[in-house]
Design a protein around this motif. Structure first.
Motif, PDB file in Angstrom:
ATOM      1  N   VAL A   1      -8.986  -9.093   7.939  1.00 43.77           N
ATOM      2  CA  VAL A   1      -8.888 -10.316   7.132  1.00 43.77           C
ATOM      3  C   VAL A   1      -7.680 -10.293   6.202  1.00 43.77           C
ATOM      4  CG1 VAL A   1     -10.093 -11.748   5.436  1.00 43.77           C
ATOM      5  CG2 VAL A   1     -11.382 -10.617   7.265  1.00 43.77           C
ATOM      6  N   PHE A   2      -7.315  -9.100   5.708  1.00 46.26           N
ATOM      7  CA  PHE A   2      -6.226  -9.000   4.737  1.00 46.26           C
ATOM      8  C   PHE A   2      -5.090  -8.121   5.259  1.00 46.26           C
ATOM      9  CE2 PHE A   2     -10.125  -9.599   2.224  1.00 46.26           C
ATOM     10  CZ  PHE A   2      -9.778 -10.734   1.506  1.00 46.26           C
ATOM     11  N   ASP A   3      -3.899  -8.449   4.817  1.00 45.21           N
ATOM     12  CA  ASP A   3      -2.722  -7.619   5.088  1.00 45.21           C
ATOM     13  C   ASP A   3      -1.840  -7.721   3.847  1.00 45.21           C
ATOM     14  OD1 ASP A   3      -0.919  -5.970   6.328  1.00 45.21           O
ATOM     15  OD2 ASP A   3      -0.462  -7.331   7.972  1.00 45.21           O
ATOM     16  N   GLN A   4      -0.709  -7.030   3.869  1.00 38.21           N
ATOM     17  CA  GLN A   4       0.211  -7.068   2.740  1.00 38.21           C
ATOM     18  C   GLN A   4       1.600  -7.435   3.228  1.00 38.21           C
ATOM     19  OE1 GLN A   4      -1.088  -2.948   1.546  1.00 38.21           O
ATOM     20  NE2 GLN A   4      -0.674  -3.799  -0.492  1.00 38.21           N
ATOM     21  N   ARG A   5       2.328  -8.182   2.385  1.00 39.16           N
ATOM     22  CA  ARG A   5       3.718  -8.517   2.721  1.00 39.16           C
ATOM     23  C   ARG A   5       4.540  -7.236   2.741  1.00 39.16           C
ATOM     24  NH1 ARG A   5       4.267 -13.605  -1.359  1.00 39.16           N
ATOM     25  NH2 ARG A   5       4.807 -11.913  -2.770  1.00 39.16           N
ATOM     26  N   ASP A   6       5.422  -7.147   3.710  1.00 37.19           N
ATOM     27  CA  ASP A   6       6.252  -5.950   3.847  1.00 37.19           C
ATOM     28  C   ASP A   6       7.154  -5.731   2.643  1.00 37.19           C
ATOM     29  OD1 ASP A   6       5.191  -5.318   6.336  1.00 37.19           O
ATOM     30  OD2 ASP A   6       6.757  -6.399   7.413  1.00 37.19           O
ATOM     31  N   GLU A   7       7.694  -6.798   2.094  1.00 31.32           N
ATOM     32  CA  GLU A   7       8.709  -6.653   1.049  1.00 31.32           C
ATOM     33  C   GLU A   7       8.162  -6.217  -0.306  1.00 31.32           C
ATOM     34  OE1 GLU A   7       8.046  -9.408   2.739  1.00 31.32           O
ATOM     35  OE2 GLU A   7       7.852 -11.115   1.405  1.00 31.32           O
ATOM     36  N   ASP A   8       6.932  -6.606  -0.631  1.00 31.07           N
ATOM     37  CA  ASP A   8       6.435  -6.271  -1.968  1.00 31.07           C
ATOM     38  C   ASP A   8       4.957  -5.857  -2.013  1.00 31.07           C
ATOM     39  OD1 ASP A   8       5.282  -8.717  -1.477  1.00 31.07           O
ATOM     40  OD2 ASP A   8       6.330  -9.777  -3.078  1.00 31.07           O
ATOM     41  N   GLY A   9       4.285  -5.870  -0.881  1.00 34.47           N
ATOM     42  CA  GLY A   9       2.895  -5.429  -0.823  1.00 34.47           C
ATOM     43  C   GLY A   9       1.870  -6.437  -1.298  1.00 34.47           C
ATOM     44  N   ILE A  10       2.302  -7.637  -1.640  1.00 33.23           N
ATOM     45  CA  ILE A  10       1.368  -8.675  -2.095  1.00 33.23           C
ATOM     46  C   ILE A  10       0.452  -9.083  -0.940  1.00 33.23           C
ATOM     47  CG2 ILE A  10       1.192 -11.054  -2.977  1.00 33.23           C
ATOM     48  CD1 ILE A  10       2.189  -8.987  -5.046  1.00 33.23           C
ATOM     49  N   VAL A  11      -0.793  -9.365  -1.269  1.00 32.86           N
ATOM     50  CA  VAL A  11      -1.817  -9.670  -0.272  1.00 32.86           C
ATOM     51  C   VAL A  11      -1.470 -10.906   0.569  1.00 32.86           C
ATOM     52  CG1 VAL A  11      -3.204 -11.064  -1.878  1.00 32.86           C
ATOM     53  CG2 VAL A  11      -4.309  -9.959   0.079  1.00 32.86           C
ATOM     54  N   LEU A  12      -1.816 -10.800   1.836  1.00 26.07           N
ATOM     55  CA  LEU A  12      -1.763 -11.916   2.772  1.00 26.07           C
ATOM     56  C   LEU A  12      -3.163 -12.094   3.336  1.00 26.07           C
ATOM     57  CD1 LEU A  12       1.404 -10.974   4.863  1.00 26.07           C
ATOM     58  CD2 LEU A  12       1.231 -12.821   3.191  1.00 26.07           C
ATOM     59  N   VAL A  13      -3.619 -13.313   3.454  1.00 29.69           N
ATOM     60  CA  VAL A  13      -4.919 -13.581   4.075  1.00 29.69           C
ATOM     61  C   VAL A  13      -4.665 -13.937   5.529  1.00 29.69           C
ATOM     62  CG1 VAL A  13      -6.996 -14.991   4.039  1.00 29.69           C
ATOM     63  CG2 VAL A  13      -5.879 -14.375   1.903  1.00 29.69           C
TER      64      VAL A  13
END
Length: 63
Positions: A23-35
């Motif tokens: 369900v969740f991942d993180q942006r490569d550039e800064d680690g901010i959550v992605l749904v």
């Protein structure tokens, strides 16, 4: 279940990804959550609830 995240609150700890990687991942550039799926199927609800509870920034809201 509907998932909302406040990316301004996210501290990029990655706990949500560990709890619910489908369900969740993180942006490569800064680690901010992605749904990845804002309306996950019922079998993922427990993992998503855990992700919201352990988020150190309380950036995940469930409704």
């Amino acid at each position: 279940m509907q998932i909302t995240v406040d990316t301004d609150k996210c501290c990029a700890a990655g706990q949500c990804v560990l709890a619910a990687p489908e369900v969740f991942d993180q942006r490569d550039e800064d680690g901010i959550v992605l749904v990845l799926n804002s309306s996950p199927p019922a079998e993922q609800h427990d993992a998503v609830r855990e992700a919201a509870q352990i988020c150190p920034a309380a950036a995940i809201t469930l409704s």
